[in-house]
Scaffold this motif. Structure first.
Motif, short mmCIF file in Angstrom:
data_model
loop_
_atom_site.label_atom_id
_atom_site.label_comp_id
_atom_site.label_asym_id
_atom_site.label_seq_id
_atom_site.Cartn_x
_atom_site.Cartn_y
_atom_site.Cartn_z
N PRO A 280 0.93 -1.15 -0.05
CA PRO A 280 -0.04 -0.04 -0.05
C PRO A 280 0.74 1.19 0.07
O PRO A 280 1.90 1.46 0.61
N GLU A 281 0.38 2.38 -0.74
CA GLU A 281 1.01 3.54 -0.77
C GLU A 281 0.15 4.69 -0.20
O GLU A 281 0.62 5.91 -0.11
N SER A 282 -0.88 4.21 0.39
CA SER A 282 -1.67 5.30 1.05
C SER A 282 -1.07 5.82 2.20
O SER A 282 -0.27 5.39 3.19
N GLU A 283 -1.62 7.27 2.56
CA GLU A 283 -0.79 7.94 3.65
C GLU A 283 -1.07 7.15 4.96
O GLU A 283 -2.05 6.66 4.96
N HIS A 284 -0.22 7.02 5.62
CA HIS A 284 -0.30 6.26 7.14
C HIS A 284 -1.46 7.24 8.09
O HIS A 284 -1.46 8.12 8.21
N LYS A 285 -2.29 6.39 8.38
CA LYS A 285 -3.29 6.75 9.34
C LYS A 285 -3.62 5.79 10.50
O LYS A 285 -4.63 5.12 10.58
N PRO A 286 -2.60 5.82 11.35
CA PRO A 286 -2.49 4.69 12.52
C PRO A 286 -3.65 4.95 13.33
O PRO A 286 -3.97 6.27 13.92
N MET A 287 -4.09 3.75 14.07
CA MET A 287 -5.29 4.14 15.03
C MET A 287 -5.12 2.69 15.76
O MET A 287 -4.65 1.70 15.29
N GLN A 288 -6.03 2.66 16.97
CA GLN A 288 -6.06 1.48 17.62
C GLN A 288 -7.67 1.16 17.73
O GLN A 288 -8.54 1.65 17.55
N VAL A 289 -7.98 -0.25 17.70
CA VAL A 289 -9.23 -0.88 18.04
C VAL A 289 -8.99 -1.89 18.97
O VAL A 289 -7.93 -2.54 19.18
N GLN A 290 -10.09 -1.94 19.86
CA GLN A 290 -9.98 -3.27 21.06
C GLN A 290 -11.04 -3.97 21.03
O GLN A 290 -12.29 -3.91 20.46
N ALA A 291 -11.03 -5.17 21.48
CA ALA A 291 -12.02 -6.16 21.58
C ALA A 291 -11.96 -7.16 22.74
O ALA A 291 -10.81 -7.37 23.25
N ASP A 292 -13.10 -7.25 23.40
CA ASP A 292 -13.03 -8.10 24.63
C ASP A 292 -13.71 -9.41 23.74
O ASP A 292 -14.74 -9.63 23.28
N TYR A 293 -12.74 -10.77 24.22
CA TYR A 293 -13.28 -11.82 23.61
C TYR A 293 -13.17 -13.04 24.58
O TYR A 293 -11.67 -13.14 24.95
N ARG A 294 -14.03 -13.68 25.14
CA ARG A 294 -13.94 -14.86 25.67
C ARG A 294 -13.11 -14.81 27.14
O ARG A 294 -12.20 -15.20 27.30
N GLY A 295 -13.20 -13.43 27.69
CA GLY A 295 -12.41 -13.29 29.02
C GLY A 295 -11.09 -12.30 28.69
O GLY A 295 -10.28 -12.16 29.89
N HIS A 296 -10.91 -12.12 27.53
CA HIS A 296 -9.65 -11.40 27.35
C HIS A 296 -10.01 -10.05 26.69
O HIS A 296 -10.76 -9.87 25.74
N THR A 297 -8.84 -9.17 27.05
CA THR A 297 -9.27 -7.87 26.07
C THR A 297 -7.84 -7.77 25.34
O THR A 297 -6.69 -7.95 25.55
N PHE A 298 -8.23 -7.45 24.01
CA PHE A 298 -7.19 -7.26 22.94
C PHE A 298 -7.00 -5.83 22.41
O PHE A 298 -8.06 -5.40 22.38
N THR A 299 -5.87 -5.36 22.02
CA THR A 299 -5.68 -3.89 21.36
C THR A 299 -5.09 -4.24 19.89
O THR A 299 -4.03 -5.10 19.98
N PHE A 300 -5.51 -3.62 19.11
CA PHE A 300 -5.02 -3.99 17.69
C PHE A 300 -4.68 -2.85 17.29
O PHE A 300 -5.57 -1.65 17.13
N GLU A 301 -3.37 -2.50 16.58
CA GLU A 301 -2.82 -1.41 15.90
C GLU A 301 -3.50 -1.53 14.38
O GLU A 301 -3.31 -2.77 14.08
N THR A 302 -3.86 -0.45 13.84
CA THR A 302 -4.52 -0.60 12.44
C THR A 302 -3.98 0.61 11.86
O THR A 302 -2.97 1.49 12.17
N ASP A 303 -4.14 0.82 10.39
CA ASP A 303 -3.78 1.67 9.43
C ASP A 303 -4.32 1.99 8.23
O ASP A 303 -5.13 1.14 7.96
N SER A 304 -4.17 2.85 7.58
CA SER A 304 -4.59 2.90 6.30
C SER A 304 -4.09 1.86 5.41
O SER A 304 -3.07 1.17 5.76
N GLY A 305 -4.93 1.52 4.30
CA GLY A 305 -4.27 0.35 3.44
C GLY A 305 -4.65 -0.93 3.84
O GLY A 305 -4.03 -1.86 3.28
N VAL A 306 -5.23 -1.34 4.83
CA VAL A 306 -5.41 -2.44 5.35
C VAL A 306 -6.98 -2.59 5.51
O VAL A 306 -7.84 -1.73 5.91
#
Length: 210
Positions: free
Chosen positions: A10-36
């Protein structure tokens, strides 16, 4: 031409952010970005597939078209003894998947692969995928066929597709590749499909018989 989530670099400008999820007793944090895929939130299809993932998983697990790694990382966190591989064609997604695995405390092999091209000869007990619908039916159906060949005899393929994006025809295609195709969940237009008893494996067994 604009980037798609199945763009290799991907050549799109980076736009990083985070999303979170609670799943079966665990909390997850995921880094995301443009182009995904699904940068701003975990998409509905992935969440519907997560809801019916098996409670216990062992052996070799493949998250095909992993994006930033949600399915594979959640599976590995709940089943630390499985061997996780995450594969995607998108290098930006893979970098995020590797980062997200580390920050959520799981180990994984992260591999760039256009479909199964870089995974030849590998076999898995579970393959999960939210397939790249916008890549087209030919690409999707090739992933199905290659997955059938890449499963151990007792292995399973789990995937999710929206009805209006071709779930009924996908089921018909999968029925040519697997002896058992079931739909454990239909919700909000999303079909979660489970495939077992690969016909490719059965054909191999017949060829190997004396």
């Amino acid at each position: 031409m604009a980037d798609h989530y199945f763009t290799e670099t991907p050549e799109s400008e980076h736009k990083p952010m985070q999303v979170q999820a609670d799943y079966r007793g665990h909390t997850f944090t995921f880094e995301t970005d443009s182009g995904v895929f699904s940068r701003t939130e975990i998409d509905r299809g992935t969440r519907e597939l997560m809801a019916v993932l098996p409670e216990a998983v062992s052996g070799a697990v493949l998250d095909m078209g992993c994006g930033y790694g949600v399915l594979g990382i959640c599976l590995k966190k709940l089943n630390p003894n499985c061997q996780l591989t995450m594969a995607d064609v998108n290098t930006r997604a893979l970098a995020l998947a590797k980062q997200n695995a580390a920050q959520n405390g799981v180990d994984a092999d992260v591999i760039q692969s256009n479909g199964f091209a870089a995974l030849a000869g590998n076999r898995y007990d579970l393959i999960v995928t939210n397939p790249p619908i916008r890549a087209g039916k030919q690409v999707i159906y090739q992933i199905f066929a290659d997955a059938a060949k890449a499963l151990h005899e007792s292995g399973a393929l789990l995937l999710v597709i929206r009805k209006q994006q071709g779930a009924p025809s996908a089921v018909k295609e999968l029925e040519t590749l697997f002896q058992t195709v079931t739909i454990p969940a239909k919700k909000g237009g999303y079909w979660v499909i489970r495939c077992e008893q690969s016909l490719a494996n059965q054909a191999t067994e017949k060829r190997d018989e004396p």
